[in-house]
Design a protein around this motif. Structure first.
Motif, short mmCIF file in Angstrom:
data_model
loop_
_atom_site.label_atom_id
_atom_site.label_comp_id
_atom_site.label_asym_id
_atom_site.label_seq_id
_atom_site.Cartn_x
_atom_site.Cartn_y
_atom_site.Cartn_z
N ARG A 66 0.69 -1.37 0.01
CA ARG A 66 -0.23 0.00 -0.06
C ARG A 66 0.94 1.13 -0.08
N GLN A 67 2.20 1.05 -0.04
CA GLN A 67 2.93 2.38 0.06
C GLN A 67 2.90 3.12 -1.20
N ARG A 68 3.22 4.46 -1.03
CA ARG A 68 3.13 5.21 -2.24
C ARG A 68 4.46 6.09 -2.26
N MET A 69 4.80 6.66 -3.36
CA MET A 69 5.76 7.48 -3.26
C MET A 69 5.60 8.60 -2.32
N PRO A 70 6.63 9.17 -1.93
CA PRO A 70 6.95 10.40 -0.78
C PRO A 70 6.12 11.47 -1.43
N VAL A 104 1.30 7.95 13.17
CA VAL A 104 2.09 9.13 12.82
C VAL A 104 2.63 8.89 11.43
N GLU A 105 2.65 10.21 10.73
CA GLU A 105 3.33 10.42 9.42
C GLU A 105 4.26 11.37 9.38
N PHE A 154 16.84 9.04 3.35
CA PHE A 154 16.62 7.81 3.71
C PHE A 154 15.73 7.71 5.22
N SER A 155 14.94 6.69 5.37
CA SER A 155 14.23 6.52 6.63
C SER A 155 14.07 4.94 6.66
N THR A 156 14.61 4.59 7.92
CA THR A 156 14.51 3.19 8.07
C THR A 156 12.76 2.84 8.09
N LEU A 157 11.89 3.87 8.23
CA LEU A 157 10.48 3.75 8.27
C LEU A 157 9.95 3.26 6.86
N GLY A 198 8.49 5.59 -0.13
CA GLY A 198 7.29 5.41 0.06
C GLY A 198 6.82 6.56 1.27
N VAL A 199 5.60 6.62 1.65
CA VAL A 199 5.32 7.26 2.79
C VAL A 199 5.67 6.89 3.89
#
Ligand SMILES: [Zn+2]
Length: 502
Positions: free
Chosen positions: A11-15, A184-185, A197-200, A205-206
């Motif tokens: 379900r992830q999308r681009m940031p 949280v977003e 880069f995020s480890t989330l 993705g979002v």
């Protein structure tokens, strides 16, 4: 604790942020991906469509404005109209850090606004708190240069370099007290053309977190000095593994990838066998740093829900300084913590007290059993297992001070809750007693079942129990859980190791 939905990735999308988020992958395929700009409204639309949690998320924005800037700016928006007075809290305790760091000291320019955008008075309160009135939004700055200077355990600090910024979630993110369980977003704003880069969301993705704990437990890394690689390894289809690294000395990236992959494959096999781990992806984040001063210490690692990070000395980039075996074990040990204690824990680990280090009487289990699992997973035969136990645990026991030896293990663990690394004799003796308890239990289970069962079966059962019950186990119940899984009684071993050594 958190049990990610493995379907979430689809379900992830681009940031959806007003800037470029570029993820660079230098794997064998040299794949490079550029994630581009999407309007903010797109993000809000996705957030509302998110099916798993109907509550509006708390929205965090992390802004690092220009290369070389000493500070990062944080903005927190809590949707819905506030009527009651709110309090902003900045963490002082690190989950599994077994100590405190004064992150609130590096926070300045706290400002608060109501739902109409009107400024509100802000006053400093007790502990790491600020009264912010009926705020719908707060903003503040965090001085990263001062943080790195003041915090001498390098693994507990964020840092900034000319071409690089690393941000530990709990060192920069605060929360409105009472709102820490809301989803949280996160948006990240980096300087133009800087990779982020995020480890989330290692694949982009979002950036979403189940609650504040998961946000605080994540890392955000920025800048052209960051090296990212998708690790190709034996279990890559079960758990995509990303290596994020930054080094102030020459380092062999292929070697880091190989050792990370071997460590992850071994721990997946140990805890889950052919099944998939309870997390959808994982990041190994390694820093090799020139010491900031002679008072700064390097080499500790910190485990997280979906990542491991370590701040090591630049000299350790050289295999002559840190051998393959030691680095592989260091990584495997911390990956093991993604199961124990991140998803299988005694009392005090979760919910977490952010304003002070919680007192925990099962650190011997969290550290000792997880490290034993790493040893059992990596040692190719019984002889090497014994050698690792001797080096890692028995040597510590032989040299431990009488005052610590005479403490019951639960009491020693309570002391280690705040002194684990500050006086590492305390941390070492805590995990060594737990590790040798685990080894003795493993030996008995193997012997009484004629090799049909091992401690691994007992731990898998306890982890499954934790996932089902979503709460801490009690020490008193450990033996019963282990017997359910193996048919073997280990109660007397537990009792003997909980007692004073002398
Ligand atoms: Zn550990």
């Amino acid at each position: 604790m958190r049990h990610p939905n493995r379907d979430g990735r689809s379900r992830q999308r681009m940031p959806s942020v007003g800037f470029a988020l570029r993820l660079r992958y230098d794997g064998p395929s040299a794949m490079r991906a550029l994630f581009l700009i999407f309007p903010l409204v797109c993000l809000l639309a996705i957030a509302r469509a998110w099916p798993s949690d109907p509550r509006p998320p708390v929205r965090y924005r992390l802004i690092y404005s220009a290369p070389g800037s000493a500070s990062v700016h944080v903005r927190i928006d809590l949707l819905g109209s506030a009527t009651a007075a709110r309090t902003l809290l900045i963490p002082r305790a690190v989950p599994m850090g077994y100590g405190e760091e004064p992150y609130d000291q590096f926070v300045s320019n706290v400002s608060a606004f109501d739902a109409a955008g009107q400024p509100l008075p802000v006053t400093r309160a007790d502990g790491p708190r600020w009264h912010v009135g009926a705020a719908a939004r707060v903003e503040y700055d965090v001085d990263l240069v001062q943080m790195e200077r003041s915090i001498q355990d390098a693994t507990d600090s964020s840092r900034v370099r000319a071409n690089y910024v690393s941000l530990l979630g709990y060192s920069v993110f605060g929360f409105f007290e009472g709102a820490q369980e809301l989803p949280v977003e996160l948006e990240v704003e980096a300087p133009k053309d800087w990779p982020a880069f995020s480890t989330l969301a290692p694949a982009g993705g979002v950036l979403r977190a189940e609650n504040f704990y998961a946000l605080a437990d994540s890392q955000t890394i920025l800048g052209p000095g960051l090296h990212l690689a998708q690790v190709q390894y034996a279990r890559e289809n079960d758990t995509p593994l990303t290596l994020a690294s930054y080094s102030e000395a020459p380092v062999d990236q292929a070697r880091l990838q190989r050792l990370s992959g071997e460590a992850m494959a071994a721990m997946s096999e140990y805890f889950d066998g052919p099944a998939s781990p309870p997390f959808p992806y994982y990041t190994v984040f390694l820093e090799f740093l020139k010491p900031l001063s002679q008072h700064h210490s390097y080499g500790f690692g910190m485990e997280h829900l979906e990542s491991f990070h370590a701040a090591m000395e630049a000299a350790n980039a050289d295999p002559a300084s840190l051998s393959d075996a030691r680095l592989r074990y260091h990584i495997a040990h911390h990956i093991a913590h993604a199961w124990i204690p991140k998803r299988c824990y005694g009392e005090g680990y979760y919910p977490f007290s952010w304003d002070r280090a919680p007192r925990i009487d099962t650190i011997w289990f969290s550290e000792g059993f997880a490290q034993y699992a790493a040893i059992a997973a990596l040692a190719p035969d019984q002889q090497q297992r014994e050698e690792m136990l001797d080096r890692r645990f028995r040597g510590v026991l032989r040299e431990s001070p009488p005052g610590l030896r005479r403490m019951p293990l639960r009491e020693l663990s309570l002391l280690a809750s705040t002194q684990y690394a500050a006086d590492f004799r305390i941390g070492q003796l805590t995990f060594s007693r737990g590790g040798l308890m685990a080894a003795e239990m493993d030996n008995r289970i193997r012997a009484e079942t004629h090799g049909q069962k091992t401690l691994r079966d007992a731990l898998r059962h306890l982890i499954a129990w934790s996932a089902q019950n979503r709460r801490a186990f009690r020490i008193e119940d450990l033996s019963a859980r282990f017997r359910e899984a193996t048919g073997v009684d280990t109660r007397d071993i537990l009792d003997r190791w909980l007692a004073p050594l002398d």
